[in-house]
Design an enzyme around this catalytic site. Structure first.
Site, short mmCIF file in Angstrom:
data_model
loop_
_atom_site.label_atom_id
_atom_site.label_comp_id
_atom_site.label_asym_id
_atom_site.label_seq_id
_atom_site.Cartn_x
_atom_site.Cartn_y
_atom_site.Cartn_z
N LYS A 129 0.87 -1.19 0.00
CA LYS A 129 0.00 0.00 0.00
C LYS A 129 0.89 1.22 0.00
O LYS A 129 2.04 1.18 0.45
CB LYS A 129 -0.86 0.01 1.27
CG LYS A 129 -2.11 0.84 1.14
CD LYS A 129 -3.24 0.00 0.54
CE LYS A 129 -4.48 0.80 0.30
NZ LYS A 129 -5.62 -0.10 0.00
N ASP A 169 -6.95 4.36 -4.31
CA ASP A 169 -7.63 4.20 -3.02
C ASP A 169 -8.29 5.56 -2.78
O ASP A 169 -8.52 6.31 -3.75
CB ASP A 169 -6.62 3.81 -1.91
CG ASP A 169 -7.29 3.27 -0.66
OD1 ASP A 169 -7.68 2.10 -0.62
OD2 ASP A 169 -7.46 4.04 0.32
#
Ligand code: GLU
Length: 458
Positions: A129, A169
């Protein structure tokens, strides 16, 4: 059992002691490790090989300066992150979040969740991430482009289609992916389609990727409902958030006959007695990037113009979980649904909760739902549709193919149903029927653990 709990407690204690300022990461680790005892009792070899200690330590953390010049000519400095958490199952894979709340602890929690989520999809994807504390709100397209170019100038050294494949995201959608891809292509002098996912379908993206997370969450919830002899048809649904996940969860729930009564953003929520107007919501959020209050104003104005009663209400600063609902889909952000919110929802008769966001329910909320017998689908299972279609995008890029919307949606549905069934089967196998949290954690973990064991101590 208690001996295994001691082992797990020691791992958690070490995580907290090492990085005391990362509460969200501690929460995610605690939540997962708190359910693994029964699996480790059966597989002491995982403990002996130090799988747990390795699982909670990212393989690599990259932290960098992101300097850029705003429209007023001022130099701005943001912080960039990429946490390459675990590559047992494939290249690191996971989104980039651009939001002022981003820090290393947030990215580590998201990366940790991603490892297990990606494992659950059944696709060959490791977990990672990244992101930045950059706030795209109120920034011009030119500012977003300059920021994205600066961010990618550093990130490009660390990613690649066999290495690490970022996507979107919160705060990173089609526009941002376009600027990031353009800069990567320029720096590398090669057209590596598979280095990012969430691309526009006109230049290497997959159809249905935009819809995938929201659609997937509703498909997962539909399977949960089926298990209780219920369906979305005619049910009252509350969906928090108003971003990509919330919009397409609304679309799919409505297509299944649900009454989606409310959505929210960080300023408040909107209740629409006639059901959320999907086209207006998309116009306000996707096209104009405006606040939800604009949705309420427009809807009220069009009702007034047609002479009908206004069925819309905007509650500034209100709490969307106060509304009675049969089904709740938290699709905004971490820790948005507290124990007190869960108690309210339970009192009001909620039957199914499925997380479209990552870790939106606090540990207290999760425990309350489980104690009350509410079916609870954790994000790493219920929202895996986004990354699953990213995996399908990578497959299309690798084979220079382009599938139809229907082909991709059919595969997404199969994957979500398979994840649902894996969670339930695993929960049954470990004597906790209906416990999706335990099922998701153990099923996601054991595949990664088996693979790490096979690869040796690396
Ligand atoms: N950010 C999404 C998630 O939380 C998707 C990541 C991806 O497509 O790689 O799973």
């Amino acid at each position: 059992m208690s001996q295994m709990s001691n082992v797990l407690d020691a791992v958690v204690a070490r995580v907290v002691a090492r990085d005391p300022h990362e509460p969200e990461f501690h929460q995610a680790v605690r939540e997962v490790l708190g359910t693994l005892s029964p699996a480790l009792e059966r597989h002491p070899e995982y403990v002996e090989a130090g799988i747990l200690e390795r699982l909670v330590e990212p393989e690599r953390v990259i932290l960098f300066r992101v300097p850029w010049v705003d429209d007023a000519g001022h130099t701005q400095v943001n912080r960039g992150f990429r946490v390459q958490f675990n590559s047992a199952l494939g290249p690191y894979k996971g989104g980039l979040r651009f939001h002022p709340s981003v820090n290393l602890g947030i990215i580590k929690f998201l990366g940790f969740e991603q490892v297990l989520k990606n494992s659950l999809t059944g696709l060959p994807l490791g977990g990672g991430k990244g992101g930045s504390d950059f706030d795209p709100h109120g920034r011009s397209d030119a500012e977003v482009m300059r920021f994205a170019q600066s961010f990618m100038t550093e990130l490009s050294r660390h990613i690649g289609e066999q290495v690490d494949v970022p996507a979107g995201d919160i705060g990173v959608g089609g526009r941002e992916i376009g600027y990031l891809f353009g800069q990567y292509k320029r720096l590398n002098n090669s057209y590596s389609s598979g280095v990012l996912t969430g691309k526009n379908p006109e230049w290497g993206g997959s159809l249905a990727r935009t819809q995938a997370t929201g659609y997937g969450t509703v498909i997962f919830a539909q399977e949960m409902l089926r298990g209780r002899g219920l369906s979305f048809d005619g049910r009252r649904v509350t969906i928090s958030g108003a971003g990509n996940v919330a919009i397409y969860a609304t679309a799919k729930a409505q297509a299944l006959g649900a009454h989606v009564q409310a959505v929210s953003d960080s300023s408040g929520y909107v209740v629409d007695e006639d059901g959320i107007d999907l086209e207006l919501l998309r116009q306000v959020k996707e096209v104009e990037r405006a606040r939800l209050s604009v949705y309420a104003e427009r809807r009220a104005a069009s009702s007034a113009a047609s002479g009908s009663a206004t069925a819309v209400r905007y509650v500034a600063g209100g709490n969307i979980w106060d509304l009675p609902a049969d089904i709740a889909l938290p699709c905004a952000t971490q820790n948005e649904l507290t124990e007190a919110d869960a108690e309210t929802l339970i009192r009001n008769g909620v039957q199914v909760v499925a997380e479209g966001a990552n870790m939106p329910s606090t540990p207290g909320a999760l425990a309350a739902f489980q104690a009350a017998g509410v079916s609870f689908g954790p994000g790493k299972a219920a929202n895996a549709g986004g990354v699953a279609v990213s995996g399908l995008e990578m497959a299309q890029n690798a084979s220079r193919d382009h599938w139809t919307f229907e082909q991709v949606e059919a595969k997404l549905t199969d994957i979500m149903v398979a994840i649902h069934n894996t969670c339930l089967a695993t929960a049954d196998e470990y004597g906790t029927p209906g416990n999706y949290v335990l099922g998701a954690n153990i099923a996601g973990f054991t595949k990664v653990a088996r693979t790490m064991l096979a690869h040796g101590v690396i």
